[in-house]
Write a protein that holds these residues in place. Structure first.
Motif, PDB file in Angstrom:
ATOM      1  N   UNK A   1      13.055   8.599  70.110  1.00 46.71           N
ATOM      2  CA  UNK A   1      14.301   8.829  69.373  1.00 46.71           C
ATOM      3  C   UNK A   1      14.145   8.121  68.026  1.00 46.71           C
ATOM      4  N   UNK A   2      14.109   8.880  66.959  1.00 45.62           N
ATOM      5  CA  UNK A   2      13.832   8.323  65.635  1.00 45.62           C
ATOM      6  C   UNK A   2      15.118   7.852  64.967  1.00 45.62           C
ATOM      7  N   UNK A   3      15.121   6.583  64.606  1.00 50.85           N
ATOM      8  CA  UNK A   3      16.259   5.963  63.919  1.00 50.85           C
ATOM      9  C   UNK A   3      15.815   5.602  62.512  1.00 50.85           C
ATOM     10  N   UNK A   4      16.556   6.086  61.506  1.00 47.22           N
ATOM     11  CA  UNK A   4      16.208   5.829  60.106  1.00 47.22           C
ATOM     12  C   UNK A   4      16.950   4.596  59.604  1.00 47.22           C
ATOM     13  N   UNK A   5      16.167   3.653  59.072  1.00 40.71           N
ATOM     14  CA  UNK A   5      16.724   2.435  58.489  1.00 40.71           C
ATOM     15  C   UNK A   5      16.677   2.575  56.967  1.00 40.71           C
ATOM     16  N   UNK A   6      17.817   2.341  56.304  1.00 39.54           N
ATOM     17  CA  UNK A   6      17.896   2.447  54.846  1.00 39.54           C
ATOM     18  C   UNK A   6      18.464   1.152  54.284  1.00 39.54           C
ATOM     19  N   UNK A   7      17.788   0.632  53.244  1.00 43.15           N
ATOM     20  CA  UNK A   7      18.242  -0.610  52.621  1.00 43.15           C
ATOM     21  C   UNK A   7      17.966  -0.553  51.125  1.00 43.15           C
ATOM     22  N   UNK A   8      18.658  -1.416  50.371  1.00 43.89           N
ATOM     23  CA  UNK A   8      18.576  -1.426  48.912  1.00 43.89           C
ATOM     24  C   UNK A   8      17.928  -2.723  48.450  1.00 43.89           C
ATOM     25  N   UNK A   9      17.179  -2.624  47.322  1.00 48.17           N
ATOM     26  CA  UNK A   9      16.520  -3.797  46.743  1.00 48.17           C
ATOM     27  C   UNK A   9      16.786  -3.839  45.250  1.00 48.17           C
ATOM     28  N   UNK A  10      16.583  -4.995  44.670  1.00 51.00           N
ATOM     29  CA  UNK A  10      16.660  -5.192  43.229  1.00 51.00           C
ATOM     30  C   UNK A  10      15.825  -6.430  42.884  1.00 51.00           C
ATOM     31  N   UNK A  11      14.908  -6.330  41.880  1.00 51.38           N
ATOM     32  CA  UNK A  11      14.618  -5.169  41.023  1.00 51.38           C
ATOM     33  C   UNK A  11      13.823  -4.101  41.765  1.00 51.38           C
ATOM     34  N   UNK A  12      13.803  -2.877  41.209  1.00 55.61           N
ATOM     35  CA  UNK A  12      13.199  -1.757  41.938  1.00 55.61           C
ATOM     36  C   UNK A  12      11.719  -1.532  41.643  1.00 55.61           C
ATOM     37  N   UNK A  13      10.979  -2.568  41.272  1.00 54.77           N
ATOM     38  CA  UNK A  13       9.590  -2.378  40.904  1.00 54.77           C
ATOM     39  C   UNK A  13       8.704  -2.262  42.143  1.00 54.77           C
ATOM     40  N   UNK A  14       7.489  -1.746  41.939  1.00 58.42           N
ATOM     41  CA  UNK A  14       6.577  -1.424  43.037  1.00 58.42           C
ATOM     42  C   UNK A  14       6.245  -2.660  43.876  1.00 58.42           C
ATOM     43  N   UNK A  15       5.937  -3.767  43.229  1.00 62.13           N
ATOM     44  CA  UNK A  15       5.568  -4.975  43.968  1.00 62.13           C
ATOM     45  C   UNK A  15       6.723  -5.456  44.840  1.00 62.13           C
ATOM     46  N   UNK A  16       7.944  -5.405  44.316  1.00 61.02           N
ATOM     47  CA  UNK A  16       9.110  -5.830  45.091  1.00 61.02           C
ATOM     48  C   UNK A  16       9.348  -4.887  46.271  1.00 61.02           C
TER      49      UNK A  16
END
Length: 329
Positions: A231-246
């Protein structure tokens, strides 16, 4: 021997030499004047860029104005230098010449002019800026420079990619750093026998305890798919700053926290499961696709008893031995 042609040629050489000597001071003066305009154009370009460097929104406009002003100053210097070398030269003559050859010039340098105009429009409209991280087709990296002909990006593995501006202007470009925040996501598969609500609660607790995840917008957990073995559960979260390393650092922390949290509370993270059916090739109908199905004959016949692989191989050997014996007899 007739010496008249030799005298005529010598006279022309002397005339050309005298004309060159008379023209030499004007030629030197023209070179000096053009050099002055050249350095003045570079200084004017640097001045314009320095005045607009403090403001991020006006930085690209400063690049456009600086390069255009440099080109105009150099063109004026060329006209002045030509006027010194050739006193009869007029600007109208050059304009007329350019008008006559404009069609041929346009066809010959169509790609260059297209990239130049696209570069001007990119610098004016600012779909992305220097230091932005963009994705274009198979290329992804940080924008190093936006020139009037091409844009250069530095990929994350340390390579430089030069992309013509016409392609950037006419194709889709993803700008990962256009906004201050960026959302990431990942699908976690749990077992069918696990409590979905309990798993969602544990995932939210694992993500909420990480400092790298923003509290607003808040992370969320959604059931996305009933897959073959999970059963696939999608986890979504936000980050800042949005750069590749972060993004990579945050992804590492989030996935590690989710895995440890779920396994510590007995939630199964199953591997993909497959069911394999071994085809029984000892039946008389083997090879007849109109009658043979997946392991047993078609029709109303009873399904044969299941056999082990070793037993099927033993029976196959016996049948072949018997067939060979009948053939020899």
């Amino acid at each position: 021997m007739n010496s008249e042609p030799v005298s005529t040629a010598w006279g022309k050489i002397q005339a050309m030499t005298n004309s060159l000597i008379l023209l030499l001071p004007n030629l030197v003066l023209a070179l000096i004047v053009f050099a002055v305009f050249w350095f003045a154009a570079r200084a004017f370009k640097s001045l314009v860029r320095r005045l607009t460097r403090r403001h991020r929104q006006a930085r690209n406009l400063g690049l456009v104005l600086g390069r255009l002003s440099q080109g105009v100053v150099i063109l004026v210097g060329l006209f002045v230098a030509l006027s010194i070398v050739i006193p009869s030269f007029k600007v109208g003559d050059l304009v007329q010449l350019l008008g006559i050859s404009g069609v041929a010039f346009g066809f010959a340098f169509r790609d260059i002019l297209q990239n130049f105009l696209a570069g001007i429009l990119i610098l004016l409209t600012e779909p992305f800026q220097i230091d932005d991280q963009i994705v274009f087709k198979s290329f992804e990296g940080t924008v190093e420079d936006i020139q009037t002909r091409a844009t250069t990006i530095r990929t994350y593995d340390g390579r430089r990619v030069v992309i013509p501006n016409a392609e950037l202007f006419t194709n889709s470009v993803t700008v990962n750093t256009a906004w201050d925040n960026r959302r990431l996501q990942y699908d976690v598969g749990i077992g069918y026998g696990d409590d979905i609500d309990r798993a969602k609660q544990l995932i939210m607790e694992a993500v909420a305890n990480l400092e790298v995840v923003l509290r607003e917008p808040a992370p969320d957990v959604l059931v996305m798919e009933l897959a073959e073995s999970t059963v696939n559960i999608r986890v979504r979260w936000w980050i800042s700053p949005p750069r590749r390393a972060d993004a990579l650092d945050t992804r590492d922390q989030v996935l590690a926290a989710i895995k440890n949290k779920l396994t510590a509370n007995g939630i199964d993270l199953p591997f993909p499961t497959q069911q394999i059916l071994f085809h029984d090739q000892t039946e008389e109908t083997d090879g007849n696709r109109s009658r043979q199905r997946e392991g047993w004959p078609a029709g109303n016949k009873a399904v044969p008893n299941s056999r082990s692989i070793s037993g099927s191989l033993r029976q196959l050997v016996e049948m072949r031995t018997q067939r060979d014996g009948n053939g020899n007899g």
